[in-house]
Design a protein around this motif. Structure first.
Motif, short mmCIF file in Angstrom:
data_model
loop_
_atom_site.label_atom_id
_atom_site.label_comp_id
_atom_site.label_asym_id
_atom_site.label_seq_id
_atom_site.Cartn_x
_atom_site.Cartn_y
_atom_site.Cartn_z
N LEU A 153 -4.45 18.92 2.01
CA LEU A 153 -3.06 18.29 1.49
C LEU A 153 -4.26 16.88 1.74
N ALA A 154 -4.18 15.74 2.73
CA ALA A 154 -5.23 15.02 3.33
C ALA A 154 -6.22 15.28 1.75
N LEU A 155 -6.59 15.16 1.89
CA LEU A 155 -8.29 14.95 0.77
C LEU A 155 -7.66 15.18 -0.91
N THR A 156 -6.31 15.90 -0.94
CA THR A 156 -5.91 16.12 -2.05
C THR A 156 -5.16 14.66 -2.49
N ARG A 157 -4.65 14.02 -1.67
CA ARG A 157 -4.27 12.69 -1.99
C ARG A 157 -5.33 11.54 -2.12
N ALA A 158 -6.20 11.66 -1.28
CA ALA A 158 -7.07 10.67 -1.21
C ALA A 158 -7.90 10.48 -2.47
N HIS A 159 -8.00 11.70 -2.90
CA HIS A 159 -9.00 12.33 -4.70
C HIS A 159 -7.56 11.40 -5.32
N ARG A 160 -6.27 11.75 -5.51
CA ARG A 160 -5.10 11.09 -6.49
C ARG A 160 -5.46 9.75 -6.28
N GLU A 161 -5.62 8.77 -4.78
CA GLU A 161 -5.51 7.55 -5.02
C GLU A 161 -6.25 7.19 -5.24
N GLN A 162 -7.50 7.62 -5.14
CA GLN A 162 -8.67 7.63 -5.71
C GLN A 162 -8.44 7.46 -7.12
N VAL A 163 -8.31 8.43 -7.53
CA VAL A 163 -8.18 8.63 -8.98
C VAL A 163 -6.93 7.61 -9.81
N HIS A 164 -5.92 7.47 -9.29
CA HIS A 164 -5.07 7.42 -10.13
C HIS A 164 -4.50 5.87 -9.63
N GLY A 165 -4.90 5.92 -8.20
CA GLY A 165 -4.54 4.37 -7.16
C GLY A 165 -3.64 4.78 -6.94
N PRO A 166 -3.21 3.57 -5.72
CA PRO A 166 -2.71 4.01 -4.09
C PRO A 166 -1.03 4.79 -4.98
N ALA A 167 -0.40 5.09 -3.95
CA ALA A 167 0.78 6.30 -4.81
C ALA A 167 1.62 4.21 -4.20
N PRO A 168 2.97 4.91 -4.87
CA PRO A 168 3.76 2.96 -4.10
C PRO A 168 4.24 3.24 -2.81
N GLU A 169 4.10 4.42 -1.83
CA GLU A 169 4.44 4.18 -0.61
C GLU A 169 3.25 3.90 0.39
N ARG A 170 2.52 3.58 -0.58
CA ARG A 170 0.69 2.98 0.09
C ARG A 170 0.14 1.45 -0.40
N VAL A 171 1.47 0.88 -1.39
CA VAL A 171 1.33 -0.49 -1.64
C VAL A 171 2.29 -1.71 -1.31
N GLY A 172 1.60 -1.92 -0.18
CA GLY A 172 2.39 -3.59 0.07
C GLY A 172 2.56 -4.50 -0.72
N HIS A 173 3.70 -4.55 -0.33
CA HIS A 173 4.98 -6.34 -1.27
C HIS A 173 4.61 -6.85 0.35
N ARG A 174 4.80 -7.90 -0.91
CA ARG A 174 5.34 -9.48 1.14
C ARG A 174 6.70 -9.16 0.98
N THR A 175 7.36 -9.58 2.08
CA THR A 175 8.81 -9.13 2.35
C THR A 175 8.80 -9.91 3.74
N VAL A 176 10.13 -10.19 4.31
CA VAL A 176 10.61 -10.98 5.36
C VAL A 176 10.51 -9.38 5.91
N VAL A 177 9.64 -10.82 7.36
CA VAL A 177 9.77 -9.74 8.95
C VAL A 177 10.22 -10.76 9.90
N ARG A 178 11.43 -10.40 10.20
CA ARG A 178 12.20 -10.68 11.24
C ARG A 178 11.92 -10.05 12.58
N VAL A 179 11.40 -11.11 14.00
CA VAL A 179 11.14 -10.62 15.30
C VAL A 179 12.90 -10.62 15.75
N LEU A 180 13.07 -9.41 16.30
CA LEU A 180 14.29 -9.32 17.35
C LEU A 180 13.99 -9.22 18.59
#
Length: 120
Positions: free
Chosen positions: A13-40
């Motif tokens: 499964l990990a190799l399949t995901r890695a290959h898919r990411e290499q061919v099609h780019g990162p899945a949405p859950e692997r893309v970083g977006h600029r956001t607020v992080v608040r320290v409690l």
């Protein structure tokens, strides 16, 4: 990433995901977006200093724990100054769980104007 104890099917499964990411780019859950992080708060687990943070765009209620130096090494402030501070960071806000979150490029966020905060 695989745990120390894993099933052989996990490798496939990990190799399949890695290959898919290499061919099609990162899945949405692997893309970083600029956001607020608040320290409690800052705490300690054994010898390691940790911070409890809220990632506003991922889950504005449940806190996530990070190594404190992940932030301090980027922004140049001490661990004692972290509680209550807001930062901007790139975070994969479409992650399914806190274990899948990654954080990069922390920077100090502008202060929130006092008039925006409720008076208690």
């Amino acid at each position: 990433m695989l745990r120390k104890r894993f099933e052989p099917a996990e490798i496939e499964l990990a190799l399949t995901r890695a290959h898919r990411e290499q061919v099609h780019g990162p899945a949405p859950e692997r893309v970083g977006h600029r956001t607020v992080v608040r320290v409690l708060r800052v705490d300690r687990i054994g010898a390691e200093r940790i911070v409890e943070v809220i990632v506003v765009a991922w889950d504005p209620v449940d806190a996530v724990i990070l190594p404190a130096d992940m932030i301090t090494s980027c922004v140049g402030i001490s661990e004692e100054e972290l509680p209550g501070k807001r930062f901007m960071a790139r975070v994969n806000i479409h992650a399914r769980s806190s274990e899948e979150l990654f954080f990069e490029n922390f920077e100090l966020a502008p202060e929130v104007p006092g008039s925006w905060l409720s008076k208690l």
